[in-house]
Write a protein that holds these residues in place. Structure first.
Motif, PDB file in Angstrom:
ATOM      1  N   PRO A  21       0.839  -1.195   0.000  1.00 11.03           N
ATOM      2  CA  PRO A  21       0.000   0.000   0.000  1.00 11.03           C
ATOM      3  C   PRO A  21       0.879   1.251   0.000  1.00 11.03           C
ATOM      4  O   PRO A  21       1.974   1.243   0.562  1.00 11.03           O
ATOM      5  CB  PRO A  21      -0.801  -0.109   1.299  1.00 11.03           C
ATOM      6  CG  PRO A  21      -0.217  -1.211   2.076  1.00 11.03           C
ATOM      7  CD  PRO A  21       0.711  -1.985   1.199  1.00 11.03           C
ATOM      8  N   ARG A  22       0.402   2.292  -0.621  1.00  9.72           N
ATOM      9  CA  ARG A  22       1.134   3.558  -0.663  1.00  9.72           C
ATOM     10  C   ARG A  22       0.886   4.307   0.643  1.00  9.72           C
ATOM     11  O   ARG A  22       0.090   5.233   0.726  1.00  9.72           O
ATOM     12  CB  ARG A  22       0.711   4.393  -1.864  1.00  9.72           C
ATOM     13  CG  ARG A  22       1.606   5.622  -2.080  1.00  9.72           C
ATOM     14  CD  ARG A  22       1.209   6.405  -3.303  1.00  9.72           C
ATOM     15  NE  ARG A  22      -0.151   6.869  -3.284  1.00  9.72           N
ATOM     16  CZ  ARG A  22      -0.538   8.071  -2.854  1.00  9.72           C
ATOM     17  NH1 ARG A  22       0.336   8.925  -2.383  1.00  9.72           N
ATOM     18  NH2 ARG A  22      -1.809   8.396  -2.892  1.00  9.72           N
ATOM     19  N   GLU A  23       1.588   3.854   1.681  1.00  9.08           N
ATOM     20  CA  GLU A  23       1.484   4.464   3.006  1.00  9.08           C
ATOM     21  C   GLU A  23       2.847   4.378   3.688  1.00  9.08           C
ATOM     22  O   GLU A  23       3.651   3.494   3.373  1.00  9.08           O
ATOM     23  CB  GLU A  23       0.410   3.774   3.841  1.00  9.08           C
ATOM     24  CG  GLU A  23       0.599   2.300   3.991  1.00  9.08           C
ATOM     25  CD  GLU A  23      -0.597   1.613   4.625  1.00  9.08           C
ATOM     26  OE1 GLU A  23      -0.355   0.670   5.395  1.00  9.08           O
ATOM     27  OE2 GLU A  23      -1.748   1.999   4.352  1.00  9.08           O
ATOM     28  N   PRO A  24       3.119   5.287   4.618  1.00 12.72           N
ATOM     29  CA  PRO A  24       4.445   5.329   5.247  1.00 12.72           C
ATOM     30  C   PRO A  24       4.862   4.015   5.901  1.00 12.72           C
ATOM     31  O   PRO A  24       6.044   3.661   5.898  1.00 12.72           O
ATOM     32  CB  PRO A  24       4.313   6.443   6.294  1.00 12.72           C
ATOM     33  CG  PRO A  24       3.224   7.322   5.766  1.00 12.72           C
ATOM     34  CD  PRO A  24       2.263   6.396   5.053  1.00 12.72           C
ATOM     35  N   GLU A  25       3.924   3.270   6.441  1.00 15.69           N
ATOM     36  CA  GLU A  25       4.242   2.012   7.114  1.00 15.69           C
ATOM     37  C   GLU A  25       4.831   0.963   6.164  1.00 15.69           C
ATOM     38  O   GLU A  25       5.458  -0.002   6.624  1.00 15.69           O
ATOM     39  CB  GLU A  25       2.993   1.450   7.801  1.00 15.69           C
ATOM     40  CG  GLU A  25       2.458   2.321   8.918  1.00 15.69           C
ATOM     41  CD  GLU A  25       1.639   3.527   8.434  1.00 15.69           C
ATOM     42  OE1 GLU A  25       1.413   4.439   9.249  1.00 15.69           O
ATOM     43  OE2 GLU A  25       1.236   3.566   7.263  1.00 15.69           O
ATOM     44  N   SER A  26       4.657   1.145   4.881  1.00 13.89           N
ATOM     45  CA  SER A  26       5.196   0.193   3.907  1.00 13.89           C
ATOM     46  C   SER A  26       6.722   0.207   3.858  1.00 13.89           C
ATOM     47  O   SER A  26       7.333  -0.755   3.396  1.00 13.89           O
ATOM     48  CB  SER A  26       4.618   0.473   2.515  1.00 13.89           C
ATOM     49  OG  SER A  26       3.253   0.123   2.499  1.00 13.89           O
ATOM     50  N   VAL A  62       5.520   7.308  -1.600  1.00 14.30           N
ATOM     51  CA  VAL A  62       4.345   7.596  -0.768  1.00 14.30           C
ATOM     52  C   VAL A  62       3.979   9.072  -0.876  1.00 14.30           C
ATOM     53  O   VAL A  62       2.808   9.423  -0.999  1.00 14.30           O
ATOM     54  CB  VAL A  62       4.605   7.182   0.698  1.00 14.30           C
ATOM     55  CG1 VAL A  62       3.563   7.766   1.638  1.00 14.30           C
ATOM     56  CG2 VAL A  62       4.644   5.666   0.824  1.00 14.30           C
ATOM     57  N   HIS A  63       4.979   9.912  -0.863  1.00 12.62           N
ATOM     58  CA  HIS A  63       4.746  11.366  -0.887  1.00 12.62           C
ATOM     59  C   HIS A  63       4.283  11.885  -2.251  1.00 12.62           C
ATOM     60  O   HIS A  63       3.438  12.772  -2.328  1.00 12.62           O
ATOM     61  CB  HIS A  63       6.027  12.086  -0.454  1.00 12.62           C
ATOM     62  CG  HIS A  63       5.866  13.549  -0.273  1.00 12.62           C
ATOM     63  ND1 HIS A  63       5.146  14.101   0.758  1.00 12.62           N
ATOM     64  CD2 HIS A  63       6.329  14.582  -1.004  1.00 12.62           C
ATOM     65  CE1 HIS A  63       5.177  15.415   0.656  1.00 12.62           C
ATOM     66  NE2 HIS A  63       5.891  15.737  -0.405  1.00 12.62           N
ATOM     67  N   GLU A  68      -3.114   3.728  -5.111  1.00 11.62           N
ATOM     68  CA  GLU A  68      -3.041   3.209  -3.751  1.00 11.62           C
ATOM     69  C   GLU A  68      -1.888   2.244  -3.485  1.00 11.62           C
ATOM     70  O   GLU A  68      -1.704   1.802  -2.358  1.00 11.62           O
ATOM     71  CB  GLU A  68      -4.351   2.458  -3.409  1.00 11.62           C
ATOM     72  CG  GLU A  68      -5.662   3.259  -3.160  1.00 11.62           C
ATOM     73  CD  GLU A  68      -5.685   4.698  -3.585  1.00 11.62           C
ATOM     74  OE1 GLU A  68      -4.774   5.178  -3.571  1.00 11.62           O
ATOM     75  OE2 GLU A  68      -6.568   5.380  -3.944  1.00 11.62           O
ATOM     76  N   SER A  69      -1.094   1.906  -4.494  1.00 11.32           N
ATOM     77  CA  SER A  69      -0.046   0.921  -4.261  1.00 11.32           C
ATOM     78  C   SER A  69       1.263   1.310  -4.943  1.00 11.32           C
ATOM     79  O   SER A  69       1.303   2.133  -5.857  1.00 11.32           O
ATOM     80  CB  SER A  69      -0.487  -0.460  -4.754  1.00 11.32           C
ATOM     81  OG  SER A  69      -0.660  -0.456  -6.151  1.00 11.32           O
ATOM     82  N   ASP A  88       5.993   3.280  -9.119  1.00 11.86           N
ATOM     83  CA  ASP A  88       4.748   3.951  -8.759  1.00 11.86           C
ATOM     84  C   ASP A  88       4.085   4.495 -10.020  1.00 11.86           C
ATOM     85  O   ASP A  88       4.655   4.444 -11.097  1.00 11.86           O
ATOM     86  CB  ASP A  88       4.976   5.040  -7.700  1.00 11.86           C
ATOM     87  CG  ASP A  88       5.812   6.206  -8.214  1.00 11.86           C
ATOM     88  OD1 ASP A  88       5.415   6.850  -9.209  1.00 11.86           O
ATOM     89  OD2 ASP A  88       6.848   6.499  -7.607  1.00 11.86           O
TER      90      ASP A  88
END
Length: 138
Positions: A21-26, A62-63, A68-69, A88
């Motif tokens: 997922p395109r989120e910082p936790e990735s 992510v930024h 979404e991925s 991306d």
């Protein structure tokens, strides 16, 4: 948690890859994937730099990316060379720049340029792949 796709080869494309997922936790998942690949290949000496590089590539995606991925790929392109990349869906090319005070974007690609043997961007019709080589570039 999704499992990485693995094709165990001495060298080759791809070695390890995972859609995240395109989120910082990735970034943490990308570091684990990278460490697993390096450990399997006996290239643990590259782990610290690789973790920093993949974290920055994921943070950049992510930024700046769309959708979404993102896709993280770790390849062993030669016996002592590893290429880490993040794909991306944004066509915007990354720019190496200094972070300003209070900049939420972090240091950007400055650490990637500092710790990688080489880095760059491969444009695709759907977006881009930002990559970095460690241990040389082959």
């Amino acid at each position: 948690m999704p499992q990485p796709a693995m094709r165990v080869r001495r060298t080759g494309h791809p070695g390890y890859s995972e859609t995240l997922p395109r989120e910082p936790e990735s970034a943490a998942t990308a570091r684990r994937l990278t460490n697993a690949a390096l450990s399997h290949w006996g290239l643990e000496e590259l782990a610290e730099d690789a973790a920093l590089i993949v974290s920055e590539l994921v943070a950049n995606a992510v930024h700046h990316a769309r959708r979404e991925s993102i896709r993280v790929v770790v390849e062993r392109t030669a016996v002592r060379t590893v290429r880490v990349s993040v794909a991306d869906f944004s066509p915007a090319r990354p720019v190496e720049r200094e972070a300003a005070d209070g900049d939420e974007g972090g240091p950007g690609l400055i650490p990637v340029a500092a710790f990688a043997a080489d880095w760059g961007t491969d444009e695709r019709h759907w977006g881009k792949i930002v990559w970095a080589c460690l241990g040389g570039c082959g």
